[in-house]
Design an enzyme around this catalytic site. Structure first.
Site, short mmCIF file in Angstrom:
data_model
loop_
_atom_site.label_atom_id
_atom_site.label_comp_id
_atom_site.label_asym_id
_atom_site.label_seq_id
_atom_site.Cartn_x
_atom_site.Cartn_y
_atom_site.Cartn_z
N CYS A 1 0.85 -1.41 -0.07
CA CYS A 1 0.01 -0.08 -0.12
C CYS A 1 0.78 1.15 -0.04
CB CYS A 1 -0.99 -0.06 1.11
SG CYS A 1 -2.32 1.04 1.07
N ASP B 1 -3.39 1.55 10.20
CA ASP B 1 -4.67 2.52 10.23
C ASP B 1 -5.10 2.47 11.59
OD1 ASP B 1 -5.68 3.62 7.47
OD2 ASP B 1 -4.89 1.29 7.08
#
Ligand code: RUB
Length: 276
Positions: free
Chosen positions: A99, A168
């Site tokens: 990512c 996250d």
């Protein structure tokens, strides 16, 4: 929050706090997997609540100060993390990332700046290809970069020295929520005996997990995966997954490289207000 505070017509501190709390709850509901934002809002409301001041205009200034302070502390943390983590990048090593994490790319840039020679492998990160952002950023920084499809991660894992991913959310048990596919990369790293580290600011910690809540996983639009798919087809598009602490060698954060097991203790020491 800052805009809301500067435009408030609340007649009293109590009303102002009610407005802030309402806005906080709206923001909380807007993105389920976003503890950093939730912690920022918690800090702001906490500062207003705790302040002796009753004048709403001055309380609005406190909101602005708290937001600025939160952002500058975050920037400081990112710098500190890069400084600590860059030392883990050995000369002539290969580092895989999944990512796009600005915290991870800042670390890579710092290592490059310090003169380390290393290569980065980026997974493309379907469905929206954040790996392309990482790849472009690394090339701009002058780092040799290879771009692979997500399912080729095992194929390359034996030639990888280190895996670094962002976060996250971090739960009270030290599990990490990050872009979908992260836990698969962690499993591969574990099987290939490649060290797997999470690079994250401490404020990604979600205090709600301490009191039994599960971190919610945001479900994104099926059209991200297949535009024009047959109508009767069920498409699932979870944006994140959970990597168990057992697969994480350490969390590289502003306090140093810590064990995922120690996250709650570190948070109690560094940011006790998140538990209030
Ligand atoms: C991004 C993602 C990143 C973390 C950390 O997913 O999972 O690894 O957010 O990023 P999306 P950072 O693009 O779907 O939000 O270190 O920049 O906070």
């Amino acid at each position: 929050m800052e805009t809301l505070a500067s435009q408030t017509s609340a007649p009293s501190k109590k009303d102002f706090l009610r407005e802030l709390t309402k806005a906080k709850e709206l923001f909380f509901a807007s993105r389920p997997t976003e503890p950093l934002m939730r912690n920022a809002l918690r800090l702001i409301v906490n500062r207003v609540e705790k302040n002796e001041e009753r004048n709403v205009k001055r309380l609005a200034e406190i909101v602005a100060q708290a937001s600025t302070q939160f952002l500058s502390e975050l920037e400081e943390s990112s710098k500190k993390i890069a400084e600590i983590g860059a030392k883990r990048i050995k000369h002539d090593s290969v580092v895989l990332t999944h990512c796009h994490s600005s915290t991870v790319t800042a670390l890579f840039k710092r290592a490059k700046h310090e003169g380390r020679t290393f290569e980065v492998i980026c997974t493309e990160t379907r469905p929206v290809f954040q790996g392309q952002t990482t790849a472009k950023e690394m090339l701009e920084a002058g780092v040799k970069t290879t771009f692979i499809i997500d399912s080729a991660a095992r194929y390359f894992m034996n030639s990888v020295d280190l895996v670094l991913v962002g976060a996250d959310a971090i739960t009270s048990e030290g599990n990490v929520i990050n872009k979908i596919g992260t836990s698969m990369v962690a499993l591969l790293a574990h099987e290939a005996r490649t060290p797997f580290y999470v690079v994250s600011e401490l404020l990604k910690f979600d205090p709600a997990t301490m009191y039994g809540d599960y971190e919610k996983i945001e479900e994104r639009s099926p059209s991200e995966i297949w535009k024009g798919a047959p109508k009767e087809l069920l498409i699932k598009n979870p944006a994140f997954d959970v990597t168990r602490r057992d697969f994480i060698h350490g969390i590289i954060c502003e306090d140093g490289i810590i064990s995922p097991h120690s996250i709650t203790e570190v948070m109690h020491r560094k940011h006790p207000w998140v538990f209030e």
